[in-house]
Design an enzyme around this catalytic site. Structure first.
Site: not given
Length: 475
Positions: A245, A256, A325, A333, A358, A456
């Site tokens: 990640d 992300d 998120h 976030h 994710e 994700e």
């Protein structure tokens, strides 16, 4: 990077603004129909200037003619005519070989292994797009309205360019990683090598371009937030399930994106379950969709799978306290959480918002389906809006200055502080955490003996469609 708790919505810092762009003396510009960039008249041929709604700049005309003519010489001819380089009698000159110009045009192709930064490889600013997906059900009409597509270009042009640049760097880095990662390597070396390539391909430039958060390489029962600290001797094994990640950003616009690496085929069903669940979450997401609706569909798909270990079948469970998120510039976030089980927020997704979709699954003996904090901390993140706190120690004041200068509100890890040459900083980190200026993110784990997987993607809810920015040929 996983969202494991609620975070207040934030606003991007002022320093996110620098794009090296269009400020200065007034110049009459026209918008290119292909790349949507506003460019001066000198960037268009006479033939293109006569067009009303479909004019294209030299760079885009060149890209279009490359496929048909094998070299983009038509664009070069157009350019010569527009700049007075012809012989004045309408006589056609022999096509000249295109010369490489610093800072202009596209690179012919990436090297192998990749070494050319994205802003040089795609110097025109026309970065590869992600995957466009239609909005489901009551949002279907959004993809058929021409004015909404025009709104994409008008309102999201700069945002999309930055996000697509970061996404292409991510795709090329992870393709490179998959060419060399293998059992027997130190996890420390894997993380360092990945980040070195990521810095190179994103063209790291202070807080304008770089890594968005530390590379997670969590193993087996550990689902997220583990990256090796200095001196860690953990070795990647054939039987391991590793979640990779990592994030890239351009001007604070973050990609992300994560995937799961495994070598033993006995884990195939676990990995398949989580990949299927993530794609289900992406399909369910959209403008006006309630966040809880996404979680319900994700859980239903993921928990339809089983993993067989040593002759025993174990149900795949969604890790109920991990979430996707929302993302905003320089804020990983940004306040909204996307659950991966039913229940959760009834808040709706809105046009223009960016999300990390994710999902995490776990299977094995005594699997809880829930993570707890466990192990040595490696990840930290400063408060998005720092506030004044009197710090008692010099170590605290010193490390805060280091964080503000190098990371600002982006997450970081101890390895990155080591890389800057800092020493004896742990006491300072501890003081900052106690003051509330800094948050530590320990590894998040299920029960030992279980196995977790993660997939994700980052999506953008454009007016006309949702773009899966980080989508690649791999997943």
């Amino acid at each position: 990077m996983v969202e494991d708790g609620e975070v207040a919505p934030e606003v991007a810092p002022a320093e996110a603004a620098s794009n090296g762009g269009a400020a200065g003396a007034a110049v009459h510009t026209l918008v290119c129909a292909a790349c949507s960039a506003a460019k001066p008249k000198t960037d268009y041929s006479k033939a293109q200037l006569k067009k009303k709604g479909d004019r294209k700049c030299f760079g885009c005309v060149g890209e279009a003619s490359d496929g048909a003519n094998g070299g983009g010489d038509a664009a070069a001819g157009d350019a010569a005519a527009a700049n007075g380089d012809g012989n004045g009698e309408g006589e056609k000159k022999k096509p000249k070989k295109k010369k490489k110009k610093s800072g202009g045009g596209e690179a012919s192709k990436q090297t192998s292994p990749p070494t050319i930064p994205m802003h040089e490889l795609f110097a025109s600013g026309n970065f590869p797009a992600g995957e466009d997906q239609e909005y489901a059900n009551y949002n279907l009409e959004r993809t058929t309205m021409e004015e909404l597509r025009a709104k994409d270009a008008a309102t999201l042009d700069e945002t999309i360019r930055d996000l697509r640049q970061a996404a292409e760097a991510h795709r090329q880095v992870r393709a490179d990683v998959m060419s060399w990662i293998k059992p027997g390597m130190l996890m420390f070396d894997i993380a360092e090598r990945l980040e070195a390539k990521s810095r190179q391909l994103i063209g790291e430039d202070g807080l304008h371009r770089g890594l968005a958060f530390p590379t997670g390489v969590s193993l087996n029962h550990c689902a997220a937030h583990w990256t090796p600290n200095k001196g860690d001797k953990t070795v990647l094994q054939y039987e391991d399930v590793c979640k990779i990640d990592f994030g890239t950003h351009v001007n604070g616009r973050i990609i992300d994106c994560a995937w799961t690496v495994h070598f033993d085929p006995k884990y195939d069903e676990l990995v398949k379950a989580v990949k299927d669940a993530t794609n289900t979450g992406i399909k369910a997401a959209g403008i006006d969709v309630q966040l809880c609706e996404v979680g319900e569909q994700v859980q239903e798909v993921m928990e339809s799978y089983e993993l067989e270990l040593d002759g025993t079948a174990y149900p795949v469970k969604a890790l109920q306290n991990l979430n996707g998120h929302s993302i905003e510039p320089y804020c990983i976030h940004a306040g909204k959480t996307v659950p991966i089980v039913k229940g959760g927020e009834q808040t709706r997704m809105l046009e223009g918002e960016q999300y990390a979709i994710e999902t995490f699954g776990v299977a094995g003996p005594r699997a809880r389906g829930k993570v707890v904090e466990e192990g040595e901390v490696s990840h930290y993140m400063r408060a998005f809006e720092p506030f004044h706190v009197p710090l008692r120690t010099r170590a605290g004041r010193n490390i805060l200055n280091v964080i503000n200068k190098n990371f600002d509100s982006l997450a970081f890890c101890k390895r990155w502080i080591d890389r800057l040459g800092e020493e004896k900083y742990q006491m300072g980190l501890t003081e900052l955490c106690k003051s509330g200026l800094l948050t530590a993110y320990p590894p998040l784990c299920d029960v030992k003996g279980t196995y977790t997987a993660q997939f994700e993607h980052t999506i953008l809810l454009k007016p006309s469609a949702k773009e899966v920015l980080s989508r690649g040929e791999d997943y």
